[in-house]
Design a protein around this motif. Structure first.
Motif, mmCIF file in Angstrom:
data_model
loop_
_atom_site.group_PDB
_atom_site.id
_atom_site.type_symbol
_atom_site.label_atom_id
_atom_site.label_comp_id
_atom_site.label_asym_id
_atom_site.label_seq_id
_atom_site.Cartn_x
_atom_site.Cartn_y
_atom_site.Cartn_z
ATOM 1 N N GLU A 176 -68.794 -15.229 23.376
ATOM 2 C CA GLU A 176 -69.812 -15.611 24.354
ATOM 3 C C GLU A 176 -69.423 -16.913 25.051
ATOM 4 O O GLU A 176 -69.582 -17.052 26.258
ATOM 5 N N THR A 177 -68.873 -17.856 24.289
ATOM 6 C CA THR A 177 -68.425 -19.124 24.866
ATOM 7 C C THR A 177 -67.275 -18.894 25.843
ATOM 8 O O THR A 177 -67.260 -19.453 26.939
ATOM 9 N N THR A 178 -66.318 -18.052 25.458
ATOM 10 C CA THR A 178 -65.194 -17.720 26.337
ATOM 11 C C THR A 178 -65.703 -17.045 27.603
ATOM 12 O O THR A 178 -65.275 -17.396 28.715
ATOM 13 N N LEU A 179 -66.597 -16.097 27.448
ATOM 14 C CA LEU A 179 -67.151 -15.379 28.590
ATOM 15 C C LEU A 179 -67.870 -16.344 29.536
ATOM 16 O O LEU A 179 -67.663 -16.294 30.754
ATOM 17 N N THR A 180 -68.678 -17.218 28.983
ATOM 18 C CA THR A 180 -69.416 -18.183 29.795
ATOM 19 C C THR A 180 -68.459 -19.095 30.559
ATOM 20 O O THR A 180 -68.659 -19.354 31.748
ATOM 21 N N ALA A 181 -67.403 -19.550 29.903
ATOM 22 C CA ALA A 181 -66.416 -20.415 30.563
ATOM 23 C C ALA A 181 -65.724 -19.679 31.709
ATOM 24 O O ALA A 181 -65.538 -20.240 32.797
ATOM 25 N N LEU A 182 -65.358 -18.426 31.476
ATOM 26 C CA LEU A 182 -64.701 -17.637 32.525
ATOM 27 C C LEU A 182 -65.626 -17.406 33.719
ATOM 28 O O LEU A 182 -65.206 -17.490 34.873
ATOM 29 N N VAL A 183 -66.886 -17.116 33.442
ATOM 30 C CA VAL A 183 -67.849 -16.885 34.516
ATOM 31 C C VAL A 183 -68.040 -18.163 35.334
ATOM 32 O O VAL A 183 -68.094 -18.118 36.569
ATOM 33 N N LYS A 184 -68.111 -19.300 34.657
ATOM 34 C CA LYS A 184 -68.248 -20.575 35.372
ATOM 35 C C LYS A 184 -67.028 -20.847 36.243
ATOM 36 O O LYS A 184 -67.164 -21.303 37.382
ATOM 37 N N GLN A 185 -65.829 -20.559 35.721
ATOM 38 C CA GLN A 185 -64.610 -20.737 36.510
ATOM 39 C C GLN A 185 -64.618 -19.837 37.740
ATOM 40 O O GLN A 185 -64.251 -20.262 38.838
ATOM 41 N N GLN A 186 -65.039 -18.593 37.542
ATOM 42 C CA GLN A 186 -65.096 -17.653 38.655
ATOM 43 C C GLN A 186 -66.089 -18.121 39.717
ATOM 44 O O GLN A 186 -65.795 -18.113 40.916
ATOM 45 N N ASP A 187 -67.270 -18.544 39.289
ATOM 46 C CA ASP A 187 -68.282 -18.998 40.238
ATOM 47 C C ASP A 187 -67.787 -20.200 41.040
ATOM 48 O O ASP A 187 -67.991 -20.271 42.255
ATOM 49 N N LEU A 188 -67.129 -21.129 40.367
ATOM 50 C CA LEU A 188 -66.570 -22.294 41.054
ATOM 51 C C LEU A 188 -65.499 -21.868 42.057
ATOM 52 O O LEU A 188 -65.480 -22.343 43.200
ATOM 53 N N ALA A 189 -64.635 -20.955 41.655
ATOM 54 C CA ALA A 189 -63.570 -20.479 42.551
ATOM 55 C C ALA A 189 -64.152 -19.789 43.775
ATOM 56 O O ALA A 189 -63.651 -19.972 44.895
ATOM 57 N N ILE A 190 -65.218 -19.014 43.592
ATOM 58 C CA ILE A 190 -65.863 -18.343 44.725
ATOM 59 C C ILE A 190 -66.459 -19.378 45.676
ATOM 60 O O ILE A 190 -66.309 -19.280 46.897
ATOM 61 N N ALA A 227 -62.718 -9.592 28.418
ATOM 62 C CA ALA A 227 -63.560 -10.250 27.410
ATOM 63 C C ALA A 227 -64.788 -9.400 27.097
ATOM 64 O O ALA A 227 -65.175 -9.262 25.933
ATOM 65 N N LEU A 228 -65.390 -8.820 28.122
ATOM 66 C CA LEU A 228 -66.558 -7.959 27.908
ATOM 67 C C LEU A 228 -66.202 -6.734 27.080
ATOM 68 O O LEU A 228 -66.959 -6.321 26.204
ATOM 69 N N SER A 229 -65.052 -6.147 27.345
ATOM 70 C CA SER A 229 -64.672 -4.929 26.628
ATOM 71 C C SER A 229 -64.302 -5.209 25.171
ATOM 72 O O SER A 229 -64.373 -4.312 24.341
ATOM 73 N N HIS A 230 -63.936 -6.448 24.854
ATOM 74 C CA HIS A 230 -63.561 -6.786 23.483
ATOM 75 C C HIS A 230 -64.714 -7.347 22.661
ATOM 76 O O HIS A 230 -64.544 -7.628 21.476
ATOM 77 N N MET A 231 -65.854 -7.511 23.278
ATOM 78 C CA MET A 231 -67.009 -8.038 22.543
ATOM 79 C C MET A 231 -67.656 -6.908 21.755
ATOM 80 O O MET A 231 -68.476 -6.164 22.274
ATOM 81 N N ALA A 232 -67.271 -6.776 20.490
ATOM 82 C CA ALA A 232 -67.789 -5.689 19.658
ATOM 83 C C ALA A 232 -69.222 -5.959 19.215
ATOM 84 O O ALA A 232 -70.069 -5.090 19.225
ATOM 85 N N ASN A 233 -69.457 -7.175 18.806
ATOM 86 C CA ASN A 233 -70.804 -7.551 18.408
ATOM 87 C C ASN A 233 -70.983 -9.028 18.723
ATOM 88 O O ASN A 233 -70.092 -9.668 19.245
ATOM 89 N N LYS A 234 -72.135 -9.545 18.382
ATOM 90 C CA LYS A 234 -72.431 -10.926 18.761
ATOM 91 C C LYS A 234 -71.434 -11.876 18.107
ATOM 92 O O LYS A 234 -71.388 -12.022 16.901
ATOM 93 N N ILE A 289 -72.345 -8.060 32.624
ATOM 94 C CA ILE A 289 -72.719 -9.202 31.786
ATOM 95 C C ILE A 289 -74.195 -9.127 31.422
ATOM 96 O O ILE A 289 -74.567 -9.344 30.267
ATOM 97 N N SER A 290 -75.019 -8.810 32.389
ATOM 98 C CA SER A 290 -76.450 -8.682 32.135
ATOM 99 C C SER A 290 -76.718 -7.593 31.102
ATOM 100 O O SER A 290 -77.501 -7.793 30.162
ATOM 101 N N HIS A 291 -76.049 -6.453 31.252
ATOM 102 C CA HIS A 291 -76.215 -5.350 30.306
ATOM 103 C C HIS A 291 -75.762 -5.764 28.908
ATOM 104 O O HIS A 291 -76.428 -5.489 27.911
ATOM 105 N N ARG A 292 -74.629 -6.436 28.824
ATOM 106 C CA ARG A 292 -74.082 -6.866 27.528
ATOM 107 C C ARG A 292 -75.008 -7.867 26.843
ATOM 108 O O ARG A 292 -75.276 -7.774 25.648
ATOM 109 N N ARG A 293 -75.499 -8.825 27.602
ATOM 110 C CA ARG A 293 -76.405 -9.832 27.022
ATOM 111 C C ARG A 293 -77.714 -9.199 26.575
ATOM 112 O O ARG A 293 -78.258 -9.559 25.534
ATOM 113 N N GLN A 294 -78.213 -8.231 27.346
ATOM 114 C CA GLN A 294 -79.435 -7.537 26.946
ATOM 115 C C GLN A 294 -79.197 -6.741 25.666
ATOM 116 O O GLN A 294 -80.046 -6.724 24.774
#
Length: 118
Positions: free
Chosen positions: A40-54, A28-35, A88-93
């Motif tokens: 961003e919604t997909t990325l946020t959902a995936l990150v939340k799923q990952q955090d929950l799984a961890i 998802a990060l590599s396919h985000m060409a621009n805003k 993610i931090s770099h991409r959001r910045q």
């Protein structure tokens, strides 16, 4: 290699799911060409799923032998998690910088147009 305890086996199953989610996040990060709000919604959902799984990994149930057996996987989990946090931090910045630059250009154009109207 000794047989895995039930907790270690459960941990490995969770780890496999986390690896899959991490791969999806990297993709998802590599396919985000621009805003793109959808990206961003997909990325946020995936990150939340990952955090929950961890959080659901049964670390507390692992014994010392399990930890020794899973040491490489645990290190990989930590490494990938840190890489994702940094990416993610770099991409959001970058998106914030791009948005800020767009606003500056918009203000410059508006100021130029107002100056032309005088």
């Amino acid at each position: 290699m000794p047989e895995l305890s039930p907790a270690a086996f459960e941990w490995l199953q969770g780890f496999s799911e986390i690896e899959r989610l991490q791969q999806e996040i990297f993709t998802a990060l590599s396919h985000m060409a621009n805003k793109a709000d959808e990206d961003e919604t997909t990325l946020t959902a995936l990150v939340k799923q990952q955090d929950l799984a961890i959080r659901q990994l049964p670390f507390a149930q692992l014994n010392a032998e399990d930890v020794v057996q899973l040491n490489d996987k645990i290190a990989l989990l930590q490494q990938n998690h840190q890489l994702l946090i940094n990416a993610i931090s770099h991409r959001r910045q970058a998106l914030l910088d791009q948005s800020s630059q767009s606003k500056k250009v918009g203000r410059s154009i508006k100021a130029y147009q107002q100056a032309q109207d005088l």
